[in-house]
Design a protein around this motif. Structure first.
Motif, PDB file in Angstrom:
ATOM      1  N   ALA A  63       0.837  -1.204   0.000  1.00  0.00           N
ATOM      2  CA  ALA A  63       0.000   0.000   0.000  1.00  0.00           C
ATOM      3  C   ALA A  63       0.874   1.257   0.000  1.00  0.00           C
ATOM      4  O   ALA A  63       0.598   2.226  -0.726  1.00  0.00           O
ATOM      5  N   HIS A  64       1.949   1.250   0.815  1.00  0.00           N
ATOM      6  CA  HIS A  64       2.855   2.403   0.861  1.00  0.00           C
ATOM      7  C   HIS A  64       3.566   2.585  -0.479  1.00  0.00           C
ATOM      8  O   HIS A  64       3.705   3.731  -0.967  1.00  0.00           O
ATOM      9  N   ALA A  65       4.017   1.474  -1.076  1.00  0.00           N
ATOM     10  CA  ALA A  65       4.725   1.558  -2.366  1.00  0.00           C
ATOM     11  C   ALA A  65       3.797   2.075  -3.462  1.00  0.00           C
ATOM     12  O   ALA A  65       4.203   2.862  -4.317  1.00  0.00           O
ATOM     13  N   GLU A 115      12.144   5.563 -10.957  1.00  0.00           N
ATOM     14  CA  GLU A 115      12.704   4.208 -11.008  1.00  0.00           C
ATOM     15  C   GLU A 115      12.759   3.589  -9.614  1.00  0.00           C
ATOM     16  O   GLU A 115      12.477   2.402  -9.444  1.00  0.00           O
ATOM     17  N   ALA A 116      13.127   4.387  -8.625  1.00  0.00           N
ATOM     18  CA  ALA A 116      13.176   3.881  -7.250  1.00  0.00           C
ATOM     19  C   ALA A 116      11.792   3.489  -6.767  1.00  0.00           C
ATOM     20  O   ALA A 116      11.606   2.446  -6.115  1.00  0.00           O
ATOM     21  N   ALA A 117      10.783   4.316  -7.089  1.00  0.00           N
ATOM     22  CA  ALA A 117       9.416   4.015  -6.677  1.00  0.00           C
ATOM     23  C   ALA A 117       8.907   2.752  -7.367  1.00  0.00           C
ATOM     24  O   ALA A 117       8.244   1.914  -6.748  1.00  0.00           O
ATOM     25  N   ARG A 165      13.886  13.347 -11.303  1.00  0.00           N
ATOM     26  CA  ARG A 165      12.541  12.767 -11.328  1.00  0.00           C
ATOM     27  C   ARG A 165      12.575  11.331 -11.860  1.00  0.00           C
ATOM     28  O   ARG A 165      11.859  10.451 -11.364  1.00  0.00           O
ATOM     29  N   GLU A 166      13.429  11.105 -12.864  1.00  0.00           N
ATOM     30  CA  GLU A 166      13.544   9.765 -13.419  1.00  0.00           C
ATOM     31  C   GLU A 166      14.100   8.782 -12.386  1.00  0.00           C
ATOM     32  O   GLU A 166      13.636   7.649 -12.263  1.00  0.00           O
ATOM     33  N   ALA A 167      15.097   9.242 -11.626  1.00  0.00           N
ATOM     34  CA  ALA A 167      15.680   8.399 -10.578  1.00  0.00           C
ATOM     35  C   ALA A 167      14.641   8.079  -9.507  1.00  0.00           C
ATOM     36  O   ALA A 167      14.547   6.939  -9.023  1.00  0.00           O
TER      37      ALA A 167
END
Length: 527
Positions: free
Chosen positions: A238-240, A302-304, A297-299
């Motif tokens: 849910a957090h992700a 990608e992390a998200a 923003r791209e980084a």
């Protein structure tokens, strides 16, 4: 040095190169460890690697002490005897020659005169009163399992490796295994889905596609840990998901702000209100800042996405399996099965079933109980027509499906989808795919060959091919259905049967499964 088994960076792949598990780090000491996991994840393979029957693709196995193992489906050659199972044929032959005066001095010096007594004691400890020359082929599956355990006792290893040791065993046999493990002072690694047996463990190791995780305590403690993990995994997902949405929204807002600023700058240049050199410098700074912002923003995006993917993968591993069975429409007053004075069996001179009368009406649940060798499976074969009764009559009056523990209804050379369509001729590929998906065989899994499945996967596939039909059978006949199901499959099967509106006739020695089934009656067969 204390006995121990250590696995470091252990990996294994199937012959076609498909990884089964990767980079497993585990250690075992003189305690009882249950090895659990979904069907097909590699539990039996891991035992075979430890036993030296297979070689790892990578990593190391270090063993201090001696090991002995039983196989879940040990092969039996036509002439094998109890002595062969114990690896004692040559030693017993030597004793026979010595007693006949045919052994030389060197052979007499090497003779183990205590072997017959130790072999007999090991067999009796496991509830078998048979001699070493007894052919294995005349033993039931449960008796053969007991003999395999007795062979381990005679070997007296530092570690026992047991693969589903309570399969095929009646209640007394299961109690014997539990008592053996309670009194065992060495180490034991046990692949099992027997919840009663797992409750006796000092630790549980769960093997999943994510690796191996160790939990202290028995089955109840393991279930508590898993429930906590599932709750945490759902919170993490849910957090992700929230973070991913927020990251995408912020990126869109930043893009829109930059577009507005770029538009304003373009209009300013067109008006010529400032010197060109200043305008070009401002444009360069804006482009540099914009490029940096895009990379940031791209980084973040990608992390998200990586966090979301990991959370979904964790849920996929932990998410319980569901088996959804459509309604059968069986009326409460409809007679399902009728036996009238049935006598029969494999030996015409000594029929194991004698003068049995039985009627099943409506969606009742019945259990056939009795010790190994009492004729439970023979009775099922009389009911479904595989054996003709010597006397009496059997009427099977509704649509039915039979699932034995080896799931012989599946053609091992065919895919699951083709098996489903063969068993359900009115279906098409869409119906087959949907039914298989309800039982855990999604997308490409439906094209797996039945012969390549583990025992538990075969049973799930058999359930899908029978209970997934439209309409499903009104009578479900189960012969030891829990023998090869994993813990998740057991839970799913019990939940599915709780909502199944047809009749059930089952053979099972699994006390937890029988409690869940809540039978209306139990037919106990004598020895």
């Amino acid at each position: 040095m204390p006995a121990s088994i250590s696995l470091s960076g252990l990996s294994w792949s199937t012959p076609d190169g498909t990884p089964l598990f990767t980079n497993i780090d585990l250690s075992f000491t003189a305690e009882r460890t249950g090895l659990v996991g979904r069907n097909g994840v590699g539990k039996s393979t891991l035992l075979r690697l430890i036993a030296g029957e297979l070689h790892p693709s990578a990593g190391q196995i270090r063993i201090s002490g001696t090991i002995a193992s039983t196989r879940q489906e040990a092969l039996v050659r036509p002439d094998d005897t109890i002595a062969d199972l114990f690896g004692a044929r040559a030693a017993l032959d030597l004793l026979n020659r010595a007693e006949s005066g045919l052994a030389n001095a060197d052979e007499l010096a090497a003779a183990d005169w205590t072997l017959p007594a130790r072999l007999e004691a090991a067999l009796l400890r496991c509830g078998l009163d048979v001699g070493p020359q007894t052919p294995l082929q005349i033993l039931s599956g449960g008796q053969r399992s007991r003999a395999s355990l007795a062979a381990l006792i005679l070997a007296d290893p530092d570690f026992m490796l047991l693969d589903e040791p309570t399969n095929n065993l009646d209640r007394e046999g299961r109690k014997a295994v539990i008592e053996l493990l309670r009194s065992w002072n060495g180490g034991a690694i046990i692949v099992s889905h027997d919840r009663e047996l797992l409750e006796e463990m000092d630790a549980i190791v769960e093997l999943t596609s994510l690796g191996a995780t160790r939990y202290g305590g028995g089955y109840s403690a393991f279930r508590e840990h898993k429930a906590t993990e599932m709750e945490a995994a759902r919170a993490a997902l849910a957090h992700a998901e929230k973070t991913s949405v927020q990251t995408a929204r912020r990126a869109q807002q930043a893009t829109e702000r930059k577009a507005r600023k770029d538009g304003a700058g373009h209009r300013a240049r067109s008006n010529g209100g400032q010197p060109k050199i200043l305008m070009d410098a401002a444009k360069g700074r804006a482009e540099a800042s914009g490029g940096s912002g895009v990379r940031l923003r791209e980084a973040r995006r990608e992390a998200a996405e990586a966090a979301l993917s990991a959370a979904r993968e964790r849920i996929e591993v932990l998410q319980p399996l569901r088996m959804d069975i459509p309604p059968t429409g069986l009326a409460s007053g409809r007679t399902v099965l009728r036996l009238e004075c049935v006598t029969g069996g494999y030996d015409p001179d000594q029929p194991i079933i004698r003068d049995l009368t039985l009627t099943m009406t409506g969606p009742v649940r019945g259990v056939i109980a009795g010790p190994n060798g009492s004729g439970k499976t023979t009775l099922l074969r009389l009911i479904i027509g595989e054996i003709a009764p010597q006397y009496g009559r059997v009427d099977l009056l509704v649509s039915h499906a039979v699932l034995d523990q080896h799931v012989t209804l599946l053609d091992p050379a065919m895919t699951l989808r083709d098996n489903f369509m063969r068993l359900n001729p009115a279906s098409d590929t869409g119906i087959a795919q949907a039914a298989l998906a309800r039982f855990g065989f999604r997308a490409g899994d439906a094209l797996r060959c039945a012969g390549d499945l583990s025992g538990g996967e075969r049973l799930c596939a058999g359930l899908a091919c029978t209970l997934g039909a439209l309409p499903p059978p009104m009578l479900l006949i189960l012969d030891e259905p829990t023998n090869h199901l994993d813990l998740e499959g057991l839970t799913a099967l019990e939940a599915a049967l709780a909502t199944y509106d047809g009749a059930v006739l089952a053979i099972s020695h699994d006390a937890a499964f029988i409690r869940s089934l809540a039978p209306d009656w139990t037919l106990r067969l004598p020895v």
